[in-house]
Design an enzyme around this catalytic site. Structure first.
Site, PDB file in Angstrom:
ATOM      1  N   ASP A 125       0.728  -1.227   0.023  1.00  0.00           N
ATOM      2  CA  ASP A 125       0.031  -0.090  -0.068  1.00  0.00           C
ATOM      3  C   ASP A 125       0.788   1.209   0.151  1.00  0.00           C
ATOM      4  O   ASP A 125       1.944   1.209   0.775  1.00  0.00           O
ATOM      5  CB  ASP A 125      -0.884  -0.002   1.157  1.00  0.00           C
ATOM      6  CG  ASP A 125      -2.102   1.045   1.120  1.00  0.00           C
ATOM      7  OD1 ASP A 125      -2.368   1.289  -0.135  1.00  0.00           O
ATOM      8  OD2 ASP A 125      -2.391   1.830   2.007  1.00  0.00           O
ATOM      9  N   TYR A 127       1.237   5.809  -0.259  1.00  0.00           N
ATOM     10  CA  TYR A 127       0.855   6.873   0.272  1.00  0.00           C
ATOM     11  C   TYR A 127       1.087   8.160  -0.646  1.00  0.00           C
ATOM     12  O   TYR A 127       2.013   8.934  -0.567  1.00  0.00           O
ATOM     13  CB  TYR A 127       1.729   6.940   1.570  1.00  0.00           C
ATOM     14  CG  TYR A 127       1.460   8.029   2.663  1.00  0.00           C
ATOM     15  CD1 TYR A 127       0.141   8.036   3.484  1.00  0.00           C
ATOM     16  CD2 TYR A 127       2.441   8.984   3.152  1.00  0.00           C
ATOM     17  CE1 TYR A 127       0.305   9.059   4.400  1.00  0.00           C
ATOM     18  CE2 TYR A 127       2.400   9.952   3.986  1.00  0.00           C
ATOM     19  CZ  TYR A 127       1.105   9.707   4.570  1.00  0.00           C
ATOM     20  OH  TYR A 127       0.817  10.798   5.730  1.00  0.00           O
ATOM     21  N   HIS A 132      -3.940  14.261   0.946  1.00  0.00           N
ATOM     22  CA  HIS A 132      -3.888  13.075   1.989  1.00  0.00           C
ATOM     23  C   HIS A 132      -2.639  13.283   3.082  1.00  0.00           C
ATOM     24  O   HIS A 132      -2.956  13.259   4.130  1.00  0.00           O
ATOM     25  CB  HIS A 132      -3.957  11.865   1.509  1.00  0.00           C
ATOM     26  CG  HIS A 132      -4.017  10.580   2.674  1.00  0.00           C
ATOM     27  ND1 HIS A 132      -5.241  10.514   3.679  1.00  0.00           N
ATOM     28  CD2 HIS A 132      -3.096   9.710   2.995  1.00  0.00           C
ATOM     29  CE1 HIS A 132      -4.904   9.641   4.422  1.00  0.00           C
ATOM     30  NE2 HIS A 132      -3.680   9.045   3.959  1.00  0.00           N
ATOM     31  N   GLU A 198     -10.131   3.935   4.045  1.00  0.00           N
ATOM     32  CA  GLU A 198      -9.487   4.761   3.224  1.00  0.00           C
ATOM     33  C   GLU A 198      -9.663   4.489   1.621  1.00  0.00           C
ATOM     34  O   GLU A 198      -9.861   3.328   1.335  1.00  0.00           O
ATOM     35  CB  GLU A 198      -7.705   4.511   3.394  1.00  0.00           C
ATOM     36  CG  GLU A 198      -7.285   5.261   4.589  1.00  0.00           C
ATOM     37  CD  GLU A 198      -5.631   5.035   4.685  1.00  0.00           C
ATOM     38  OE1 GLU A 198      -5.176   4.320   3.986  1.00  0.00           O
ATOM     39  OE2 GLU A 198      -5.049   5.604   5.588  1.00  0.00           O
ATOM     40  N   GLU A 200      -9.342   4.281  -1.753  1.00  0.00           N
ATOM     41  CA  GLU A 200      -8.165   4.004  -2.804  1.00  0.00           C
ATOM     42  C   GLU A 200      -8.647   3.151  -4.012  1.00  0.00           C
ATOM     43  O   GLU A 200      -9.626   2.606  -4.133  1.00  0.00           O
ATOM     44  CB  GLU A 200      -6.951   3.122  -2.037  1.00  0.00           C
ATOM     45  CG  GLU A 200      -6.594   3.859  -0.651  1.00  0.00           C
ATOM     46  CD  GLU A 200      -5.254   3.244  -0.044  1.00  0.00           C
ATOM     47  OE1 GLU A 200      -4.465   2.404  -0.888  1.00  0.00           O
ATOM     48  OE2 GLU A 200      -5.087   3.313   1.055  1.00  0.00           O
ATOM     49  N   ASP A 230      -8.799   0.586   2.382  1.00  0.00           N
ATOM     50  CA  ASP A 230      -7.604   0.234   3.266  1.00  0.00           C
ATOM     51  C   ASP A 230      -8.192   0.410   4.491  1.00  0.00           C
ATOM     52  O   ASP A 230      -7.879   1.622   5.366  1.00  0.00           O
ATOM     53  CB  ASP A 230      -6.153   0.954   2.724  1.00  0.00           C
ATOM     54  CG  ASP A 230      -5.124   0.728   3.919  1.00  0.00           C
ATOM     55  OD1 ASP A 230      -5.380  -0.278   4.605  1.00  0.00           O
ATOM     56  OD2 ASP A 230      -4.318   1.382   4.147  1.00  0.00           O
ATOM     57  N   ARG A 234      -6.744   4.016  13.413  1.00  0.00           N
ATOM     58  CA  ARG A 234      -5.873   5.237  13.716  1.00  0.00           C
ATOM     59  C   ARG A 234      -5.259   5.266  14.962  1.00  0.00           C
ATOM     60  O   ARG A 234      -3.798   5.636  15.133  1.00  0.00           O
ATOM     61  CB  ARG A 234      -6.804   6.615  13.562  1.00  0.00           C
ATOM     62  CG  ARG A 234      -7.338   6.688  12.040  1.00  0.00           C
ATOM     63  CD  ARG A 234      -6.525   6.754  11.094  1.00  0.00           C
ATOM     64  NE  ARG A 234      -7.046   6.590   9.625  1.00  0.00           N
ATOM     65  CZ  ARG A 234      -6.420   6.606   8.632  1.00  0.00           C
ATOM     66  NH1 ARG A 234      -5.288   6.262   8.400  1.00  0.00           N
ATOM     67  NH2 ARG A 234      -7.093   6.546   7.343  1.00  0.00           N
ATOM     68  N   GLN A 237      -2.487   2.942  14.886  1.00  0.00           N
ATOM     69  CA  GLN A 237      -1.352   3.552  14.039  1.00  0.00           C
ATOM     70  C   GLN A 237      -0.766   4.447  14.603  1.00  0.00           C
ATOM     71  O   GLN A 237       0.740   4.546  14.437  1.00  0.00           O
ATOM     72  CB  GLN A 237      -2.349   3.900  12.634  1.00  0.00           C
ATOM     73  CG  GLN A 237      -1.483   4.614  11.568  1.00  0.00           C
ATOM     74  CD  GLN A 237      -2.202   5.041  10.317  1.00  0.00           C
ATOM     75  OE1 GLN A 237      -3.138   5.059  10.485  1.00  0.00           O
ATOM     76  NE2 GLN A 237      -1.398   5.662   9.442  1.00  0.00           N
ATOM     77  N   TYR A 241       3.468   3.597  14.684  1.00  0.00           N
ATOM     78  CA  TYR A 241       3.778   3.733  13.297  1.00  0.00           C
ATOM     79  C   TYR A 241       5.404   4.170  12.937  1.00  0.00           C
ATOM     80  O   TYR A 241       5.998   4.027  11.947  1.00  0.00           O
ATOM     81  CB  TYR A 241       2.919   4.869  12.398  1.00  0.00           C
ATOM     82  CG  TYR A 241       3.274   6.206  12.481  1.00  0.00           C
ATOM     83  CD1 TYR A 241       3.749   6.836  11.345  1.00  0.00           C
ATOM     84  CD2 TYR A 241       2.964   6.886  13.771  1.00  0.00           C
ATOM     85  CE1 TYR A 241       4.008   8.334  11.377  1.00  0.00           C
ATOM     86  CE2 TYR A 241       3.363   8.211  13.440  1.00  0.00           C
ATOM     87  CZ  TYR A 241       3.797   8.849  12.557  1.00  0.00           C
ATOM     88  OH  TYR A 241       4.217   9.993  12.781  1.00  0.00           O
ATOM     89  N   LYS A 250      -3.134  -1.689  10.156  1.00  0.00           N
ATOM     90  CA  LYS A 250      -3.486  -1.947   8.500  1.00  0.00           C
ATOM     91  C   LYS A 250      -3.901  -3.394   8.389  1.00  0.00           C
ATOM     92  O   LYS A 250      -3.851  -3.749   6.895  1.00  0.00           O
ATOM     93  CB  LYS A 250      -2.578  -1.233   7.588  1.00  0.00           C
ATOM     94  CG  LYS A 250      -2.095   0.068   7.837  1.00  0.00           C
ATOM     95  CD  LYS A 250      -3.466   0.997   7.330  1.00  0.00           C
ATOM     96  CE  LYS A 250      -2.906   2.306   7.207  1.00  0.00           C
ATOM     97  NZ  LYS A 250      -3.642   3.309   6.466  1.00  0.00           N
ATOM     98  N   THR A 254      -8.695  -5.453   4.277  1.00  0.00           N
ATOM     99  CA  THR A 254      -8.550  -4.715   3.262  1.00  0.00           C
ATOM    100  C   THR A 254      -9.751  -5.050   2.078  1.00  0.00           C
ATOM    101  O   THR A 254      -9.572  -6.340   1.513  1.00  0.00           O
ATOM    102  CB  THR A 254      -7.107  -4.622   2.337  1.00  0.00           C
ATOM    103  OG1 THR A 254      -6.251  -4.501   3.304  1.00  0.00           O
ATOM    104  CG2 THR A 254      -7.233  -3.716   1.311  1.00  0.00           C
ATOM    105  N   THR A 346      -4.622   6.776  -0.093  1.00  0.00           N
ATOM    106  CA  THR A 346      -5.641   7.404   0.004  1.00  0.00           C
ATOM    107  C   THR A 346      -5.801   8.625  -0.970  1.00  0.00           C
ATOM    108  O   THR A 346      -4.975   9.233  -0.967  1.00  0.00           O
ATOM    109  CB  THR A 346      -5.849   7.985   1.646  1.00  0.00           C
ATOM    110  OG1 THR A 346      -5.579   7.001   2.415  1.00  0.00           O
ATOM    111  CG2 THR A 346      -7.321   8.532   1.783  1.00  0.00           C
ATOM    112  N   GLU A 360      -9.477  12.360   8.183  1.00  0.00           N
ATOM    113  CA  GLU A 360      -9.341  13.771   7.459  1.00  0.00           C
ATOM    114  C   GLU A 360     -10.663  14.396   7.595  1.00  0.00           C
ATOM    115  O   GLU A 360     -10.703  16.063   7.663  1.00  0.00           O
ATOM    116  CB  GLU A 360      -9.107  13.795   6.039  1.00  0.00           C
ATOM    117  CG  GLU A 360      -7.605  13.483   5.746  1.00  0.00           C
ATOM    118  CD  GLU A 360      -7.347  12.641   4.447  1.00  0.00           C
ATOM    119  OE1 GLU A 360      -6.879  13.769   3.622  1.00  0.00           O
ATOM    120  OE2 GLU A 360      -7.744  11.324   4.128  1.00  0.00           O
TER     121      GLU A 360
HETATM  122 MN    MN Z   1      -3.678   3.172   2.753  1.00  0.00          MN
END
Ligand code: MN
Length: 418
Positions: A125, A127, A132, A198, A200, A230, A234, A237, A241, A250, A254, A346, A360
């Site tokens: 995946d 970014y 985003h 997310e 995508e 995805d 949060r 994460q 992360y 994650k 999916t 995203t 967001e």
């Molecule tokens: Mn993603």
């Protein structure tokens, strides 16, 4: 390009996701049949296995529809992809012969159960949406450090889990995880409270590579595209992360849409990546239009059936194309294979309603999203359904993806309390 007519009348509607121009590939079963490959046409599915068994589809390579996934077709390469698409267009076109035989090979989509259309070999995946990355970076690190210093040079990604990929319609269970807010002195183990989607697009690699490939070669290797959600925890994460990127945040699930929309169907809708602020290294330079003009929507429906479209965005918002991501992925010599799935990252536009995640849209929970009178969402609640749709709009027709949908179920009891 205008609408191509089919003898399947529902395929000639300007509203259908699946006109003859599209011909997306899926795997389905109906009325107790085993899962098999099919192609969507209007509100029907044409049974490719039955067509092959009856001699309407024939390749020197031998049977290609004796398995319930599209990887074998991918492995045959772009020449066969084109021949198969041309043959299907002939069989389903308005002037097709043997329509009275072929119509027995149709099943209403409404009666079909859909499966993953291909064996997902590996999943990465990215970014790659600038809005985003800027939004999330501002929330996590402050506006000064929103875009990481490498972001305008590298399509950043992480290796995800192929085992997490499920087809649209599969329920998703809220995960437990290790959480720690900045103000907490110690982490604790609890159900995720900031579960998110997310929006995508997933690119499916169709041809293998065994060394670095160019952006142009990478574009040729791509078989098709799906919608991709995805699912993201949060709070898990935010704690886990750094420094190696997302991990358990994650890995729950999916979701992908059930139909592979081929690169050929999307070809009339190619568009360019945005203007570059800093020059890309040669190996990443754009080699023609490799993004696509695909309108995307996310709809949230609560358990009480309140619902609203909360995101309207477009795939052309991406900073890097899937071909650039794939080319970058190969630079190390990393072998890429048919059935590898690449999430775009995203897809958020510039405006608030174009944001492709609740993180967001609600700005980290500070500004909850209104769903209906007295109903708001900062993050996904139990029983909520997230539905993604997407289509490229032609003259009197559209190239749709079908639905990418999933309902979030409540977390189980503490799995370690036994
Ligand atoms: Mn993603």
């Amino acid at each position: 390009m205008t609408l191509l007519k089919s003898w399947v009348s529902s395929a000639n509607s300007p509203e259908t996701d699946f006109p003859l121009n599209n011909l997306p590939y899926g795997v389905f079963s109906s009325k107790g049949t085993d899962p098999r490959c099919g192609v969507a046409i209007g509100d029907m599915i044409f049974d490719c296995q039955a067509a092959e068994e009856a001699g309407f589809i024939e390749f020197d390579e031998g049977p290609i529809f004796d398995v319930p996934f599209w990887n074998e077709v991918m492995e045959l390469g772009p020449k066969i992809w084109a021949q198969l698409r041309a043959r299907l267009a002939e069989l389903l076109g308005e002037n097709a012969k043997d329509q009275e035989i072929l119509c027995n090979m149709l099943t209403p989509i409404a009666d079909a159960q859909m499966y993953l259309p291909f064996l997902v070999m590996e999943y990465t995946d990215f970014y790659a949406g600038r809005h985003h990355a800027t939004n999330v970076g501002t929330m996590f690190r402050g506006a000064e450090h929103a875009l990481p210093p490498n972001w305008l040079h590298i399509p950043i990604g992480y290796n995800g889990r192929a085992s997490s990929v499920v087809v649209s319609g599969t329920d998703v269970r809220r995960p437990w995880g290790q959480l720690k807010k900045p103000e907490d002195s110690l982490p604790h183990f609890a159900p995720c409270r900031r579960f998110d989607f997310e929006m995508e697009i997933g690119a499916i690699v169709g041809s293998a590579s065994h060394g670095p490939v160019s952006v142009r070669e990478a574009d040729e290797m791509i078989f098709g595209y799906v919608l991709l959600n995805d699912w993201s925890a949060r709070d898990i994460q935010a704690w886990e992360y750094q420094p190696l990127g997302p991990f358990q945040a994650k890995a729950t699930a999916t979701t992908i849409s059930p139909w592979i929309v081929t690169k050929a169907a999307l070809d009339p809708f190619r568009c360019n990546t945005p203007k570059r602020e800093v020059k890309l290294l040669d190996y990443l330079k754009d080699q023609g239009p490799m993004l696509y003009d695909i309108d995307l929507e996310v709809r949230l429906t609560t358990q009480d059936n309140h619902n609203r479209t909360i995101t309207e965005t477009n795939y052309r918002e991406m900073y890097y194309s899937s071909a650039q991501q794939l080319a970058h992925h190969s630079t190390s010599g990393c072998p890429m294979n048919p059935g590898d799935l690449l999430g775009s990252g995203t897809i958020s536009g510039e405006k608030p309603h174009e944001r492709g995640s609740l993180l967001e849209l609600s700005w980290g929970g500070k500004d909850p999203v209104r769903i209906a009178e007295g109903v708001t969402r900062s993050f996904i609640e139990d029983g909520d359904i997230i539905e993604m749709t997407g289509s490229a709009k032609g003259e009197g027709y559209k190239i749709g993806f079908g639905l990418c949908s999933g309902r979030v179920l409540p977390a189980l009891e503490n799995p370690y309390a036994r």
